[in-house]
Design an enzyme around this catalytic site. Structure first.
Site, PDB file in Angstrom:
ATOM      1  N   LYS A  58      11.903  46.895 -24.821  1.00 19.16           N
ATOM      2  CA  LYS A  58      12.477  45.584 -25.161  1.00 19.16           C
ATOM      3  C   LYS A  58      13.237  45.014 -23.966  1.00 19.16           C
ATOM      4  CE  LYS A  58      12.768  46.793 -30.058  1.00 19.16           C
ATOM      5  NZ  LYS A  58      13.577  47.324 -31.172  1.00 19.16           N
ATOM      6  N   GLN A 102      19.463  49.049 -32.574  1.00 20.65           N
ATOM      7  CA  GLN A 102      18.270  49.855 -32.829  1.00 20.65           C
ATOM      8  C   GLN A 102      18.518  50.805 -34.002  1.00 20.65           C
ATOM      9  OE1 GLN A 102      15.370  49.319 -31.331  1.00 20.65           O
ATOM     10  NE2 GLN A 102      14.312  50.960 -32.398  1.00 20.65           N
ATOM     11  N   ASP A 125      16.764  40.456 -35.228  1.00 23.21           N
ATOM     12  CA  ASP A 125      15.915  41.347 -36.029  1.00 23.21           C
ATOM     13  C   ASP A 125      15.624  40.743 -37.411  1.00 23.21           C
ATOM     14  OD1 ASP A 125      14.849  43.757 -35.078  1.00 23.21           O
ATOM     15  OD2 ASP A 125      16.809  44.735 -35.072  1.00 23.21           O
TER      16      ASP A 125
HETATM   17  N1  GUN Z   1      13.607  50.766 -35.596  1.00 25.18           N
HETATM   18  C1  GUN Z   1      12.286  50.729 -35.929  1.00 25.18           C
HETATM   19  N2  GUN Z   1      11.859  49.447 -35.979  1.00 25.18           N
HETATM   20  C2  GUN Z   1      12.921  48.672 -35.677  1.00 25.18           C
HETATM   21  C3  GUN Z   1      13.096  47.273 -35.547  1.00 25.18           C
HETATM   22  O1  GUN Z   1      12.202  46.455 -35.751  1.00 25.18           O
HETATM   23  N3  GUN Z   1      14.339  46.871 -35.198  1.00 25.18           N
HETATM   24  C4  GUN Z   1      15.357  47.741 -34.987  1.00 25.18           C
HETATM   25  N4  GUN Z   1      16.565  47.245 -34.670  1.00 25.18           N
HETATM   26  N5  GUN Z   1      15.232  49.040 -35.094  1.00 25.18           N
HETATM   27  C5  GUN Z   1      14.015  49.505 -35.429  1.00 25.18           C
END
Ligand code: GUN
Length: 299
Positions: A58, A102, A125
């Site tokens: 990311k 995350q 998100d």
């Molecule tokens: N962990 C697995 N998928 C995601 C996601 O789309 N966003 C976040 N913040 N954590 C994750």
């Protein structure tokens, strides 16, 4: 020569994600010329190797498209209060337009409490209850939409065209971050939706109805080709690491929730793993940061 068998179209998420990020790069350049540099902050708690890879990817993409990008890597022992204080500081920071924590967080942290503290306008998100509510009540233009679900809709449309009205969509899995928001988005596209899960009876009968099948349950190669309706659009959200001794000792490979080889001759189109949904998730995150920055700058 044996007669040629039909094969599903491959939906190339990597290429589609690249189109989106190239477009975003141009948009970011324009915004910067108007003194707005969209900023993304990613918070990672603990040392989970998969999360570390996701967060690194990311951050790399954010820099590639020209965003201001910061990462906070905190030890697994970090107190909840310290994470909450970090979020509050990012909420107030004018150089940050998107905040991503995350998941999963360590067990001693109340994830729902952390997600609720993120300012909804910066919740790239789309997990804050305000954004969930806006999506559910049909106000998606005001919401930030979860990234993986948003990407899945774009991929399904590459096969089905823009109008998904009346199609039977079956979603396998009911998580807050994928299954439930995908169901909401497909409902707004006028699909008839069915969510199936671990307690569903006659699972295969439901799956057999699906014009669009979204597999997001997190079990390697769970869906078999002979369950699938011929011609169906298969969106495989699963990312499962499996031992691959055929590649050499200790080697592994990534596989989806769908058994790709048996699905290929039956489906109309299918997303590969890797190279399908995964790259789209990151592209949609970048899109959300740019959208959040534009909205916040208009306030
Ligand atoms: N962990 C697995 N998928 C995601 C996601 O789309 N966003 C976040 N913040 N954590 C994750």
């Amino acid at each position: 020569m044996s007669p040629s068998k039909s094969q599903a179209m491959l939906i190339d998420g990597k290429a589609i994600a690249q189109e989106i990020t190239e477009n975003l790069t141009r948009q970011v350049l324009q915004l910067k010329q108007n003194n707005l540099t969209p900023g993304l902050a990613v918070v990672l708690v603990g040392e989970d190797p998969a999360s570390q890879v996701y967060v690194r990817n990311k951050g790399k993409m954010a820099e590639k498209i020209g965003l201001h990008s910061v990462q906070y890597s905190l030890p697994a022992s970090t107190r909840e209060a310290d994470i909450l204080a970090r979020i509050e500081a990012l909420n107030e920071d004018p150089s940050i337009h998107g905040i991503l924590v995350q998941l999963p967080l360590p067990d001693h942290i109340d994830s729902a409490k952390v997600l609720r503290l993120i300012r909804p306008e910066k919740d790239v998100d789309g997990f804050h209850p305000v954004n969930v509510g806006l999506l559910t009540t049909g106000l998606r233009d005001q919401a930030l939409i979860p990234c993986t679900p948003a990407g899945c809709i774009i991929l399904a449309k590459r096969h089905r065209g823009e109008d998904l009205s009346g199609l039977e969509a079956v979603i396998i899995g009911r998580s807050n971050i994928v299954g439930k928001p995908i169901a909401q988005l497909l409902l707004q596209e006028n699909c008839t939706i069915t969510i199936v899960h671990s307690r569903t009876k006659n699972l295969e009968q439901h799956i057999a109805r699906a014009d669009i099948l979204v597999a997001c349950l997190g079990r390697a190669r769970f869906v078999r080709g002979d369950w699938i309706k011929p011609g169906a659009t298969i969106i495989d959200v699963g990312i499962n690491r499996m031992d691959a001794p055929e590649k050499g000792p200790g080697k592994t490979r990534l596989v989806g929730d769908v058994d790709f080889d048996s699905a290929l001759p039956v489906a109309g189109a299918i997303t590969p793993v890797p190279g399908g949904v995964g790259p789209m998730t990151i592209a949609m995150l970048m899109q959300n940061v740019v959208t959040a920055a534009q909205r916040l700058s208009r306030r």
